[in-house]
Design a protein around this motif. Structure first.
Motif, mmCIF file in Angstrom:
data_model
loop_
_atom_site.group_PDB
_atom_site.id
_atom_site.type_symbol
_atom_site.label_atom_id
_atom_site.label_comp_id
_atom_site.label_asym_id
_atom_site.label_seq_id
_atom_site.Cartn_x
_atom_site.Cartn_y
_atom_site.Cartn_z
ATOM 1 N N UNK A 13 -1.439 -10.074 -5.576
ATOM 2 C CA UNK A 13 -1.467 -11.509 -5.266
ATOM 3 C C UNK A 13 -1.423 -11.775 -3.763
ATOM 4 N N UNK A 14 -1.040 -10.760 -2.981
ATOM 5 C CA UNK A 14 -1.001 -10.946 -1.519
ATOM 6 C C UNK A 14 -2.366 -10.643 -0.877
ATOM 7 N N UNK A 15 -3.317 -10.114 -1.643
ATOM 8 C CA UNK A 15 -4.631 -9.805 -1.075
ATOM 9 C C UNK A 15 -5.315 -11.101 -0.638
ATOM 10 N N UNK A 16 -6.155 -10.994 0.382
ATOM 11 C CA UNK A 16 -6.912 -12.163 0.827
ATOM 12 C C UNK A 16 -7.813 -12.633 -0.319
ATOM 13 N N UNK A 17 -8.018 -13.927 -0.386
ATOM 14 C CA UNK A 17 -8.854 -14.488 -1.450
ATOM 15 C C UNK A 17 -10.292 -13.994 -1.291
ATOM 16 N N UNK A 18 -10.866 -13.390 -2.312
ATOM 17 C CA UNK A 18 -12.235 -12.886 -2.178
ATOM 18 C C UNK A 18 -13.252 -14.030 -2.083
ATOM 19 N N UNK A 19 -14.230 -13.881 -1.210
ATOM 20 C CA UNK A 19 -15.176 -14.967 -0.936
ATOM 21 C C UNK A 19 -15.896 -15.505 -2.174
ATOM 22 N N UNK A 116 -13.580 -7.467 -4.561
ATOM 23 C CA UNK A 116 -12.929 -7.359 -5.877
ATOM 24 C C UNK A 116 -12.390 -8.729 -6.260
ATOM 25 N N UNK A 117 -12.879 -9.271 -7.368
ATOM 26 C CA UNK A 117 -12.497 -10.624 -7.777
ATOM 27 C C UNK A 117 -11.536 -10.635 -8.960
ATOM 28 N N UNK A 118 -11.406 -9.508 -9.642
ATOM 29 C CA UNK A 118 -10.519 -9.464 -10.809
ATOM 30 C C UNK A 118 -10.332 -8.010 -11.212
ATOM 31 N N UNK A 119 -9.524 -7.792 -12.250
ATOM 32 C CA UNK A 119 -9.314 -6.416 -12.691
ATOM 33 C C UNK A 119 -8.348 -6.342 -13.849
ATOM 34 N N UNK A 120 -7.817 -5.151 -14.033
ATOM 35 C CA UNK A 120 -6.875 -4.929 -15.130
ATOM 36 C C UNK A 120 -6.031 -3.702 -14.797
ATOM 37 N N UNK A 121 -4.795 -3.695 -15.275
ATOM 38 C CA UNK A 121 -3.896 -2.549 -15.068
ATOM 39 C C UNK A 121 -3.364 -2.100 -16.426
ATOM 40 N N UNK A 122 -3.412 -0.801 -16.664
ATOM 41 C CA UNK A 122 -2.849 -0.252 -17.901
ATOM 42 C C UNK A 122 -2.064 1.014 -17.573
ATOM 43 N N UNK A 123 -0.867 1.120 -18.135
ATOM 44 C CA UNK A 123 -0.067 2.327 -17.980
ATOM 45 C C UNK A 123 -0.198 3.135 -19.262
ATOM 46 N N UNK A 124 -0.667 4.372 -19.127
ATOM 47 C CA UNK A 124 -0.853 5.216 -20.312
ATOM 48 C C UNK A 124 -0.826 6.664 -19.878
ATOM 49 N N UNK A 125 -0.352 7.548 -20.772
ATOM 50 C CA UNK A 125 -0.349 8.969 -20.418
ATOM 51 C C UNK A 125 -1.774 9.458 -20.215
ATOM 52 N N UNK A 126 -1.885 10.574 -19.520
ATOM 53 C CA UNK A 126 -3.232 11.124 -19.293
ATOM 54 C C UNK A 126 -3.669 10.879 -17.870
ATOM 55 N N UNK A 127 -4.843 11.399 -17.526
ATOM 56 C CA UNK A 127 -5.295 11.314 -16.147
ATOM 57 C C UNK A 127 -5.572 9.876 -15.709
ATOM 58 N N UNK A 128 -5.309 9.608 -14.448
ATOM 59 C CA UNK A 128 -5.613 8.278 -13.905
ATOM 60 C C UNK A 128 -7.116 8.059 -13.927
#
Ligand SMILES: Nc1ncnc2c1ncn2[C@@H]1O[C@H](COP(=O)(O)OP(=O)(O)OP(=O)(O)O)[C@@H](O)[C@H]1O
Ligand SMILES: Cc1ncc(C[n+]2csc(CCOP(=O)(O)O)c2C)c(N)n1
Ligand SMILES: [Mg+2]
Length: 327
Positions: A13-19, A116-128
């Motif tokens: 949320x601290x990232x600059x607003x994407x154009x 980057x205008x959006x995204x998703x975060x998921x925590x799960x076992x296994x490789x990043x």
């Protein structure tokens, strides 16, 4: 600190607003300003241990994930507009590491004109894993390039030498955006980026188009020659099989190719015509090699093209059967 979605969201949320964003930051979906041109989209997953070494510098991981996705926009003559970043990683990942991955991705995306205008975060076992979706635009009304649009009588152009990318280049991919657009504007009909190996990708292009593609020369990267000194393989095989070169393959009329090479293809000073497109019966469709230099071949038969039977990168294929994808 390990994986904590709330903390990461607070940092994002601290990232600059994407154009391109006109809607609220951090909303469920990103609303973007209208763009001119036809919308183009593509997505690529980049997985630790598969696409990058497990000890890769996290910023490089992020940057590569973005650049290899945007290379598919270059292969479509599209202009980058925005990206979405979906990061999945195990609980034990340090926050510093996770932030560095996202920051590497965000900065590379910005630099390539696709914030980057959006995204998703998921925590799960296994490789990043970082999945990057890119949005772009295709200007004008001309038919979009397609790997199924090579036509007999055209020549095959390659934007730069191939092979040996694992030593370094696969981490610092330069999508051939300007070259892709220039090629398409000049009349290229088929366009594709080389990710899985020059041989395999050219073979795919030929099969998608139903033509015989004859490779007359293979520009070999110095990294391929260096790799060959320790691998026991020929530099030519590195050039044809290693992949992750992210050079563009294009087919276009010979006069257009000559003009482009004379004037200089933007961002691709080593571009060259490397082959020709021939009409073919079904059994002849695919990639053929005709690499012998004429002066070494007094016997006409020695110049008969041979079918390419090399290897390339095919997910899921074992080392033993990774070759000969198409029989
Ligand atoms: N899960 C899927 N759903 C729909 N289409 C898919 C899916 N996976 C792959 N495709 C399509 O199959 C084609 C080949 O996919 P692939 O990921 O090999 O693309 P590529 O451009 O050849 O590779 P790279 O992303 O390395 O440049 C593309 O048209 C792609 O959109
Ligand atoms: C750790 C590690 N192992 C192997 C490779 C080589 N590699 C991985 S995927 C791929 C083809 C393109 O992928 P995709 O088809 O998913 O676009 C290649 C050539 C690497 N870079 N790092
Ligand atoms: Mg591609």
């Amino acid at each position: 600190m390990t994986f904590d979605e709330a903390r990461l969201h607070a940092w994002i949320a601290t990232w600059a607003r994407p154009a391109p964003l006109v809607g609220s930051s951090g909303h469920d979906a990103a609303v973007l300003a209208p763009t001119s041109g036809r919308p183009v989209c593509c997505t690529d997953q980049t997985v630790l241990g598969v696409h990058v070494e497990v000890d890769v510098a996290p910023r490089r991981f992020g940057a590569k994930a973005v650049a290899r996705t945007i290379s598919d926009l270059a292969a479509t003559a599209a202009r980058p507009h925005a990206t979405l970043l979906a990061l999945r990683a195990p609980q034990e990942s340090s926050e510093t590491w996770l932030r560095a991955v996202l920051d590497g991705a965000r900065r590379r995306a910005e630099a390539l004109g696709a914030p980057a205008v959006a995204g998703d975060l998921t925590c799960a076992p296994g490789p990043a894993q970082l999945s990057v979706t890119a949005l772009g635009t295709l200007p004008g009304r001309r038919t979009p390039p397609g790997r199924d649009r090579a036509r007999a009588g055209q020549v095959l152009l390659l934007t730069g030498p191939c092979g040996g990318s694992r030593a370094r280049r696969h981490l610092v991919i330069e999508p051939r955006l300007a070259a892709g657009e220039a090629l398409w504007r000049a009349g290229a009909t088929a366009l594709m980026d080389v990710s899985d190996g020059l041989g395999l990708d050219a073979d795919r292009l030929a099969r998608a188009s139903g033509v015989r593609l004859v490779l007359e020369q293979v520009p070999i990267h110095r990294d391929a020659r260096a790799a060959a000194r320790t691998s026991g393989r020929e530099p030519l095989d590195h050039a044809l099989e290693d992949g992750e070169d992210h050079e563009l393959l294009a087919t276009l009329p010979v006069a257009a190719a000559r003009r482009l090479l004379r004037d200089g293809l933007p961002g691709a000073p080593a571009a060259a015509v490397v082959g020709r497109v021939e009409g073919a019966r079904r059994a002849q469709v695919g990639l053929w090699l005709d690499l012998a230099a004429p002066e070494e071949c007094s016997d006409e038969r020695a110049r008969a093209p041979v079918r390419w039977r090399g290897r390339g990168w095919i997910h899921g294929a074992s080392d033993a059967d990774r070759s000969r994808p198409n029989g």
